[in-house]
Design a protein around this motif. Structure first.
Motif, short mmCIF file in Angstrom:
data_model
loop_
_atom_site.label_atom_id
_atom_site.label_comp_id
_atom_site.label_asym_id
_atom_site.label_seq_id
_atom_site.Cartn_x
_atom_site.Cartn_y
_atom_site.Cartn_z
N ALA A 19 36.98 -0.42 58.75
CA ALA A 19 36.97 -1.99 58.44
C ALA A 19 35.59 -2.09 59.51
O ALA A 19 34.38 -3.28 58.97
CB ALA A 19 37.74 -3.28 59.12
N GLU A 20 35.07 -1.51 60.59
CA GLU A 20 33.97 -1.48 61.44
C GLU A 20 32.90 -1.28 60.51
O GLU A 20 31.74 -1.30 61.28
CB GLU A 20 34.84 -1.09 63.13
N LEU A 28 35.90 9.40 63.10
CA LEU A 28 37.60 9.24 62.77
C LEU A 28 38.28 9.13 63.88
O LEU A 28 38.84 8.90 64.67
CB LEU A 28 38.35 9.02 61.38
N ILE A 29 38.15 10.38 64.16
CA ILE A 29 38.82 11.40 65.16
C ILE A 29 38.26 11.07 66.71
O ILE A 29 38.79 11.11 67.98
CB ILE A 29 38.56 12.95 64.66
N GLN A 30 37.34 10.96 67.04
CA GLN A 30 36.73 10.51 67.96
C GLN A 30 36.70 9.49 68.57
O GLN A 30 36.44 8.81 69.33
CB GLN A 30 34.34 10.85 67.93
N SER A 31 36.97 8.29 67.56
CA SER A 31 37.02 7.46 67.51
C SER A 31 38.17 6.84 68.57
O SER A 31 38.69 6.36 69.80
CB SER A 31 37.07 6.47 66.64
N LEU A 32 39.44 7.76 67.79
CA LEU A 32 40.98 7.41 68.71
C LEU A 32 40.69 8.17 69.49
O LEU A 32 41.48 7.73 70.59
CB LEU A 32 41.81 8.23 67.18
N LYS A 68 29.31 16.25 54.74
CA LYS A 68 30.11 15.62 55.57
C LYS A 68 30.67 14.36 53.99
O LYS A 68 30.11 14.13 53.16
CB LYS A 68 29.72 14.58 56.05
N THR A 69 31.84 14.19 53.94
CA THR A 69 32.35 12.95 53.38
C THR A 69 32.26 11.84 54.14
O THR A 69 33.41 11.69 55.17
CB THR A 69 33.83 13.62 52.60
N VAL A 70 32.12 10.60 53.60
CA VAL A 70 32.02 9.34 54.71
C VAL A 70 33.16 8.28 53.27
O VAL A 70 32.65 8.16 52.90
CB VAL A 70 30.44 8.49 54.11
N TYR A 71 33.97 7.71 54.26
CA TYR A 71 34.89 7.23 54.09
C TYR A 71 35.00 5.23 54.14
O TYR A 71 34.13 5.23 55.16
CB TYR A 71 36.07 7.52 54.51
N ARG A 78 40.59 -4.31 52.71
CA ARG A 78 40.55 -5.22 53.78
C ARG A 78 41.25 -6.81 53.63
O ARG A 78 42.21 -6.52 54.91
CB ARG A 78 39.02 -6.64 54.12
N ARG A 79 41.84 -7.12 52.56
CA ARG A 79 43.67 -7.81 52.13
C ARG A 79 44.81 -7.16 52.97
O ARG A 79 45.29 -8.29 53.72
CB ARG A 79 43.54 -7.73 50.56
#
Length: 208
Positions: A19-20, A28-32, A68-71, A78-79
């Motif tokens: 959502a960010e 995502l791994i790095q963010s976690l 790369k595969t971007v999600y 969002r709902r």
């Protein structure tokens, strides 16, 4: 290591990260990892199956960006987040507790390692003292060779552990970006064998 996320929590938290803004798997791994202060880093085998499930549910989409595969989160995703804001707040609290617990485990591990080293050194010192008492004409000004070797072994263990951790992190990054190949792994094995042979040669040990 103690479990970090309770059942279903990681799925919802991945949605909150997306959502960010759109992210590829490694981001995502790095963010976690950043949120846990480096005390926890999920594997690609943990993240990608959950992303695939979110895609099946229509909560995220993916598109290729070079290698790369971007999600990206969908409107349905969002709902989902809006409807489960209370659950997300609980996860944030859960993460705060998990970070504190993991930090305690890391400190405990370091403390135990130091205690073990001190015990080894104390044992070596007693042995050196006993050896010196049985051979009074041997100078005790320099450390006993076994004591020196134990200290050197500890330093080597630390260096090997750090190397292994850094290498595994590098390999996981390659897996996350889909760039790890059999050729790379085979070259890694060859290089590791070469390093081991060089060390054995320095020891004066014949390579098997």
């Amino acid at each position: 290591m103690s479990p970090v996320f309770s059942h279903g929590s990681l799925r919802l938290y991945l949605l909150s990260l997306l959502a960010e803004g759109p992210k590829h798997g490694y981001e995502l791994i790095q963010s976690l990892s950043d949120r846990f202060g480096g005390t926890y880093s999920p594997s690609a085998g943990t993240i990608y199956p959950r992303l695939a499930k979110l895609e099946e549910e229509g909560l995220v989409t993916k598109e290729s960006d070079g290698r790369k595969t971007v999600y990206s989160i969908t409107d349905a995703g969002r709902r989902e987040l809006e409807g489960r804001q209370g659950d997300l707040d609980a996860i944030e609290l859960e993460l705060t507790n998990s970070v504190r617990r993991l930090a305690d485990e890391v400190r405990t591990g370091v403390t135990d390692a130091m205690r073990s080293l001190k015990a080894d050194l104390a044992s070596a010192a007693r042995q050196a003292k006993q050896t010196a008492s049985n051979a009074p004409f041997v100078s005790t000004e320099e450390p006993d060779s076994r004591t020196t070797s134990r200290i050197a072994l500890h330093d080597a263990d630390v260096a090997i552990a750090q190397f292994r951790q850094q290498l595994r992190s590098d390999l996981r990054q390659q897996v996350a970006t889909g760039t790890l190949t059999d050729a790379t792994v085979q070259q890694l094995k060859i290089d590791l064998d070469r390093v081991r042979d060089g060390i054995r040669a320095a020891f004066g040990t014949t390579t098997e």
